[in-house]
Design a protein around this motif. Structure first.
Motif, PDB file in Angstrom:
ATOM      1  N   VAL A  23       0.859  -1.189   0.000  1.00  9.56           N
ATOM      2  CA  VAL A  23       0.000   0.000   0.000  1.00  9.56           C
ATOM      3  C   VAL A  23       0.892   1.235   0.000  1.00  9.56           C
ATOM      4  O   VAL A  23       1.302   1.713   1.058  1.00  9.56           O
ATOM      5  N   LEU A 100      -2.726  -4.987   5.723  1.00 12.10           N
ATOM      6  CA  LEU A 100      -3.995  -4.386   5.308  1.00 12.10           C
ATOM      7  C   LEU A 100      -4.901  -4.046   6.486  1.00 12.10           C
ATOM      8  O   LEU A 100      -5.529  -2.984   6.501  1.00 12.10           O
ATOM      9  N   TYR A 103      -3.523  -0.952   8.135  1.00 12.41           N
ATOM     10  CA  TYR A 103      -3.668   0.199   7.252  1.00 12.41           C
ATOM     11  C   TYR A 103      -5.107   0.708   7.257  1.00 12.41           C
ATOM     12  O   TYR A 103      -5.358   1.896   7.422  1.00 12.41           O
ATOM     13  N   TYR A 104      -6.062  -0.204   7.096  1.00  9.66           N
ATOM     14  CA  TYR A 104      -7.455   0.219   6.958  1.00  9.66           C
ATOM     15  C   TYR A 104      -8.150   0.526   8.275  1.00  9.66           C
ATOM     16  O   TYR A 104      -9.331   0.831   8.287  1.00  9.66           O
TER      17      TYR A 104
END
Length: 149
Positions: A23, A100, A103-104
């Motif tokens: 990302v 992920l 990050y999210y």
């Protein structure tokens, strides 16, 4: 390695590098990459039961790279990432999931997606109705699970 950092310095450097590849930062959307210090700290703090598989993934990545990932040129780094993706198995999948999920859940990322900065429960999120026929193959298999008493 320590209790608050389950990774060696080299593993942490490789995690930061591969996270940025998974990302990257986006100026257009005004969001950091997964290599952002706050997101990296969240990863280290929340590794928990995933520590073993993440370390395995990072060790496999190091073997493929033959040197610190950040020191490779972009083309070689991409080639190592492709080899890692195809040969990393469950450990690689765990590493990607950890990157992920951290990050999210970053506030800046949630804000850029137009989501409220709150836990999903107890309020929940409304999902739009979708194509329920996608579940037909599952329904057609019949009851393969045992019924609750």
């Amino acid at each position: 390695m320590s209790a608050d950092n389950p990774l060696t310095p080299r593993q942490h450097d490789d995690l930061r590098t591969i996270a940025a590849m998974i990302v990257p930062a986006s100026d257009e959307h005004k969001v950091p990459g997964a290599d952002d210090p706050a997101i990296q700290t969240d990863m280290l703090v929340t590794l928990g039961r995933d520590s073993v598989l993440v370390r395995q993934a990072l060790d496999h990545l190091a073997r493929l790279a033959g040197q610190p990932l950040a020191e490779l040129d972009a083309a070689r780094r991409d080639a190592v990432a492709q080899a890692f993706r195809s040969s990393g198995g469950a450990a690689a999948a765990t590493l990607v999931r950890v990157v992920l999920q951290c990050y999210y859940r970053d506030d800046r990322v949630l804000r850029s997606l137009g989501l409220e900065l709150r836990a999903p429960f107890p309020k929940g999120y409304v999902l739009e109705d979708g194509d329920w026929s996608l579940l037909d193959p599952v329904k057609a298999r019949g009851g393969t699970l045992r019924r609750a008493p």
